[in-house]
Design an enzyme around this catalytic site. Structure first.
Site, PDB file in Angstrom:
ATOM      1  CD  GLU A   1       2.073   1.130  -8.579  1.00 54.34           C
ATOM      2  OE1 GLU A   1       3.030   1.429  -9.333  1.00 54.34           O
ATOM      3  OE2 GLU A   1       2.250   0.671  -7.438  1.00 54.34           O
TER       4      GLU A   1
ATOM      5  NE  ARG B   1       0.702   1.016  -0.687  1.00 54.33           N
ATOM      6  CZ  ARG B   1       1.733   1.794  -0.935  1.00 54.33           C
ATOM      7  NH1 ARG B   1       1.898   2.901  -0.243  1.00 54.33           N
ATOM      8  NH2 ARG B   1       2.598   1.489  -1.862  1.00 54.33           N
TER       9      ARG B   1
ATOM     10  CB  THR C   1      -0.052  -2.279  -2.726  1.00 58.36           C
ATOM     11  OG1 THR C   1       0.375  -0.914  -2.916  1.00 58.36           O
ATOM     12  CG2 THR C   1       0.486  -2.733  -1.382  1.00 58.36           C
TER      13      THR C   1
ATOM     14  CE  LYS D   1       6.909  -0.678  -6.621  1.00 57.93           C
ATOM     15  NZ  LYS D   1       5.805   0.289  -6.519  1.00 57.93           N
TER      16      LYS D   1
HETATM   17  C1  3PG Z   1       4.912   2.999  -3.269  1.00 53.59           C
HETATM   18  O1  3PG Z   1       4.559   1.895  -3.658  1.00 53.59           O
HETATM   19  O2  3PG Z   1       4.699   3.459  -2.150  1.00 53.59           O
HETATM   20  C2  3PG Z   1       5.623   3.783  -4.270  1.00 53.59           C
HETATM   21  O3  3PG Z   1       6.832   3.227  -4.433  1.00 53.59           O
HETATM   22  C3  3PG Z   1       5.638   5.257  -4.042  1.00 53.59           C
HETATM   23  O4  3PG Z   1       6.763   5.665  -3.376  1.00 53.59           O
HETATM   24  P1  3PG Z   1       6.904   7.220  -3.099  1.00 53.59           P
HETATM   25  O5  3PG Z   1       5.741   7.601  -2.221  1.00 53.59           O
HETATM   26  O6  3PG Z   1       8.234   7.345  -2.390  1.00 53.59           O
HETATM   27  O7  3PG Z   1       6.887   7.909  -4.429  1.00 53.59           O
END
Ligand code: 3PG
Length: 216
Positions: free
Chosen positions: A49, A53, A77, A137
């Site tokens: 994924e 960002r 995101t 999720k």
């Molecule tokens: C995110 O979208 O930031 C993810 O959930 C990752 O979370 P993490 O950095 O705590 O693994």
């Protein structure tokens, strides 16, 4: 459920079942994308994924989709219909969002991408299920109640399978993966910034290999 929705849910399930862990990655420099994805795939983690960002994210998705045969790059995101369309054009194979909105669901219905929407309460989970989204999720997993929360939902809502993400690490991932309503977990721990910046792809492969072995 329409056959269209059933097909997309089945496609999503197949991606989430590629392994116990979906790598959640944020890419600052597009040049990192292909070596990082190759390192993850070599360690046995295929679902990646790539979060939208950074400016490099869409180009990173495109590069991985074109150059890393066994990787399954998705867009994370995804916050709007615009993001959804851009991710699809870039070659993403799936899309993930931290929560969802009616606008986003309308955009999802116009796209062909399997979609993993975020939820973090019983009502959100039920609302998404009513719209056909039986895979969700669970975000942000640790702050929102963690393993105990998901265990409590398994009784009343057995038809939902979750990919918890947010605060998952090697020391708590196995506890999530033991739950009957967890299809996989997601996390960024496979690609720490210091290793990515140093180009230490072997170390990332080692982290991926350990993650891929988390479930039996
Ligand atoms: C995110 O979208 O930031 C993810 O959930 C990752 O979370 P993490 O950095 O705590 O693994």
């Amino acid at each position: 459920m329409s056959s269209w929705m059933e097909r997309r849910q089945a496609e999503l399930a197949a991606i989430l079942q590629l392994g116990p862990v979906v790598a959640v990655v944020t890419i600052d420099d597009v040049a990192q994308a292909v070596p990082m994805a190759r390192a993850l795939v070599e360690g046995g983690v295929r679902a990646i994924e790539i979060t939208l960002r950074t400016k490099a994210a869409l180009d990173a998705i495109r590069a991985v989709a074109e150059q890393v045969a066994d990787a399954v790059p998705g867009a994370g995101t995804v916050l709007s219909g615009h993001d959804m369309a851009a991710a699809e054009r870039a070659g993403a194979k799936f899309a993930v969002s931290p929560g969802t909105t009616p606008e986003l669901l309308a955009a999802v219905e116009k796209s062909a991408l399997p979609y993993l929407p975020g939820s973090s309460s019983a009502s959100e989970a039920m609302w998404l299920l009513a719209h056909g989204y039986s895979r969700q999720k669970f975000f942000p997993a640790e702050p929102a109640g963690g393993v105990d929360f998901l265990r409590a939902l398994a009784g009343p809502l057995p038809g939902i399978q979750f990919c918890p993400t947010g605060g998952i690490r090697p020391d708590n991932a196995a506890d999530y993966l033991k739950l009957p309503n967890v299809i996989c977990v997601g996390g960024s721990w496979l690609t720490p910034k210091n290793l990515v910046q140093a180009g230490d792809w072997q170390a990332i492969t080692a982290l991926a290999r350990a993650a891929a072995r988390l479930r039996g």
